[in-house]
Scaffold this active site. Structure first.
Site, PDB file in Angstrom:
ATOM      1  N   HIS A  58       0.823  -1.203   0.000  1.00 27.65           N
ATOM      2  CA  HIS A  58       0.000   0.000   0.000  1.00 27.65           C
ATOM      3  C   HIS A  58       0.859   1.256   0.000  1.00 27.65           C
ATOM      4  CE1 HIS A  58      -3.799  -2.213   1.620  1.00 27.65           C
ATOM      5  NE2 HIS A  58      -3.688  -2.270   0.310  1.00 27.65           N
ATOM      6  N   GLU A 114       2.665 -10.304 -22.175  1.00 26.09           N
ATOM      7  CA  GLU A 114       3.411 -10.357 -20.917  1.00 26.09           C
ATOM      8  C   GLU A 114       4.289 -11.598 -20.817  1.00 26.09           C
ATOM      9  OE1 GLU A 114       0.444  -8.558 -17.658  1.00 26.09           O
ATOM     10  OE2 GLU A 114      -0.478 -10.029 -18.992  1.00 26.09           O
ATOM     11  N   ASP A 134       5.843  -7.664 -16.273  1.00 27.49           N
ATOM     12  CA  ASP A 134       5.738  -9.123 -16.321  1.00 27.49           C
ATOM     13  C   ASP A 134       6.572  -9.710 -17.455  1.00 27.49           C
ATOM     14  OD1 ASP A 134       4.261 -10.131 -14.162  1.00 27.49           O
ATOM     15  OD2 ASP A 134       2.397  -9.390 -15.011  1.00 27.49           O
ATOM     16  N   CYS A 142       2.106  -0.377 -21.705  1.00 29.30           N
ATOM     17  CA  CYS A 142       1.416   0.167 -20.536  1.00 29.30           C
ATOM     18  C   CYS A 142       2.104  -0.217 -19.236  1.00 29.30           C
ATOM     19  CB  CYS A 142      -0.039  -0.280 -20.510  1.00 29.30           C
ATOM     20  SG  CYS A 142      -0.260  -2.069 -20.413  1.00 29.30           S
TER      21      CYS A 142
END
Length: 551
Positions: free
Chosen positions: A185, A407, A431, A478
């Protein structure tokens, strides 16, 4: 020089400030008399309610992903299991209220750590809630963030989400922690606040209080007391570069610059920053912290919030990318020895086809209700058969333009065949690097392997770009690499047609692209792919682009 994992890009330089240490461990030898245990146990219940109320007030003031994360912490504070287990310790063993909360939270923390991946990174949230409840029980002030009117770099062993969120609008210019990972987080909120951040920087807590730090969130480095020349360079980089809404090369060749978003608040921020569209809408943020899947109606409402911010413009939506470091209870029910190689992304449809079909239906309904140009892509595609099945499902749901994420090395090698099925592809560089180099991207010590500048990764991107040119279909990027101004011209030279990134990176990437022509981009890409190491690839591309003409 300390090395860790860069989880939020950008560079910043400022004096260090350390987070105050956590509350001391409550006395394990104290035993509460039997007659007083009921009152002692009730203190836990009241304290958890008070902490949940405090976090609720912070949640109301937050937006986007930060709000969702703080809301999850609020739920932790009022977790009936944690409260009941702690009160049981008081009643049965005479533990003090503070000690009972400490022990119960410790057991929960160990359980999360044992799960690994994203769940292990929630341990910091448990510790934060523990300390807040104990501080409430003892009626003491919780150690908080340092107060300063001057810019500073915050250094801590780890940060709780409530502390990270409280940095918004303050003097903190960067974060450095010894623990944590890219999906913690702390990392998510740091990215949303635009603060450069490095996690896993072993030794950071020992930095002298008088030191000046240069934090590079792209490279994952922390320089202690750098020379004046480096400080001046970093301060120049820290200046916000505005984006005029047009991505193009020096010769006028258009390269649309899009934004990565996780929800409506992110989309509004990106639109205000001038993003030409959305290149990655991470729909899993609509699913996080739920024990069951949202209904179709709930999904439609969440998706429309993003689409409304980009009326008339392109929004590329990624279907649910759960699993691996982002497990969801309703999508990933079984423990896996190798979750990064397991049931994640599109593979969830093997077990729960209705989950995918409901999401596709919700996306089609949301697209019909808004004017954005919606395109939908699937994550973790490895075969032509998977791409074909997804395209058929999407078209059946009423979605016109369908794509996939590249990926896996398999998808990159099959790009030409995949373009016969889908309308576009988008490269997930994080990835792709992980699977190409066989290096877990959650391990900070393998950060040098998870580098998009690795020649093997660049060559695979080049193969996809070549296939895209042959098929005359779009190739996007992206992943985090999209926001690297030095890499963007190389990606364009490899055949990438659109680049997507966090909205704060748009101006810098646009400025970098406007210094190079397409011919120079191709030459830089060729030079980088011909290198033997990531370091040599950077230098080779830089030499071409700085020279101002093709090699």
């Amino acid at each position: 020089m300390l090395r860790g994992r860069g989880v939020s890009p950008g560079r910043a330089v400022a004096p260090v400030r350390h987070l105050a240490p956590a509350l001391p461990e409550p006395d394990p030898t104290e035993v509460i008399p039997t007659a007083e245990r009921a009152a002692e146990a009730s203190a836990i219940e009241w304290a958890s309610v008070a902490v949940a109320d405090q976090l609720r007030s912070r949640t109301v003031q937050a937006t986007g992903e930060t709000r969702a994360i703080l809301d999850a912490s609020r739920l932790l504070a009022s977790d009936p299991e944690l409260v009941s287990e702690a009160t049981a310790l008081v009643r049965s063993k005479g533990r003090s209220a503070a000690r009972a909360v400490w022990e119960t939270a410790g057991a929960h923390e160990r359980g999360l750590t044992a799960l690994g991946g994203r769940m292990a990174e929630r341990a910091a949230d448990i510790r934060d809630v523990r300390d807040r409840i104990i501080a409430e029980i003892l009626q003491v002030d919780l150690p908080g963030l340092p107060e300063s009117d001057e810019p500073f770099v915050l250094v801590a062993t780890d940060l709780a989400p409530a502390d990270t969120a409280a940095l918004e609008g303050g003097a903190c210019v960067a974060l450095v922690t010894e623990q944590g990972g890219p999906t913690s987080h702390t990392a998510i909120i740091a990215r949303s606040l635009g603060l450069p951040a490095v996690v896993g920087a072993i030794g950071a807590s020992g930095i002298d209080d008088a030191a000046m730090l240069l934090v590079d969130g792209d490279r994952g480095t922390v320089e202690v007391d750098p020379p004046e020349s480096r400080i001046a360079e970093a301060r120049a980089d820290a200046v916000v570069v505005p984006f005029d809404g047009v991505g193009e090369l020096a010769d006028g060749h258009r390269v649309p610059l899009l934004a990565n978003v996780g929800g409506a608040a992110d989309a509004e921020t990106a639109a205000a920053a001038g993003a030409e569209g959305v290149g990655l809408f991470r729909t899993e943020f609509c699913f996080l912290d739920r024990v069951d899947a949202p209904t179709v109606d709930e999904q439609v409402a969440a998706y429309r919030g993003v689409l409304a911010a980009f009326a008339g413009r392109k929004v590329v939506v990624r279907t649910l990318d759960a699993g691996s470091d982002k497990p969801l209870p309703f999508a990933n029910s079984d423990a896996e020895d190798n979750p990064a190689l397991g049931v994640r992304g599109l593979r969830i449809a093997r077990r729960s086809p209705q989950l995918l079909d409901d999401q596709l239906r919700a996306l089609a309904l949301a697209a019909a209700a808004e004017s954005a140009q919606v395109e939908v892509m699937a994550p973790m595609v490895a075969t032509v058969e998977e791409a074909g099945d997804f395209a058929a499902r999407a078209h059946a749901a009423g979605i016109d333009r369908v794509g996939i994420m590249i990926e896996t090395p398999s998808a990159a090698l099959l790009a030409a065949e995949l373009f016969e099925i889908v309308d576009f592809v988008s490269l997930g560089t994080n990835d792709l690097a992980q699977y190409t180099l066989a290096a877990d991207r959650l391990l900070s010590e393998l950060g040098d392997l998870n580098d998009p500048w690795q020649p093997a990764v660049l060559r695979l991107i080049g193969m996809v770009g070549e296939a895209g040119r042959a098929a005359r279909k779009p190739v996007g990027v992206c992943g985090e690499a999209g926001g690297d101004p030095a890499l963007a011209p190389v990606l364009v030279g490899l055949g990438v047609t659109t680049v997507s990134m966090t909205s704060r990176s748009l101006g810098r990437v646009a400025a970098a692209l406007r210094t190079a022509s397409m011919e120079e981009c191709v030459a830089a890409a060729r030079a980088a792919c011909g290198a033997a190491t990531a370091h040599e690839a950077r230098d080779a591309a830089s030499a071409v682009l700085l020279d101002g003409h093709p090699a």
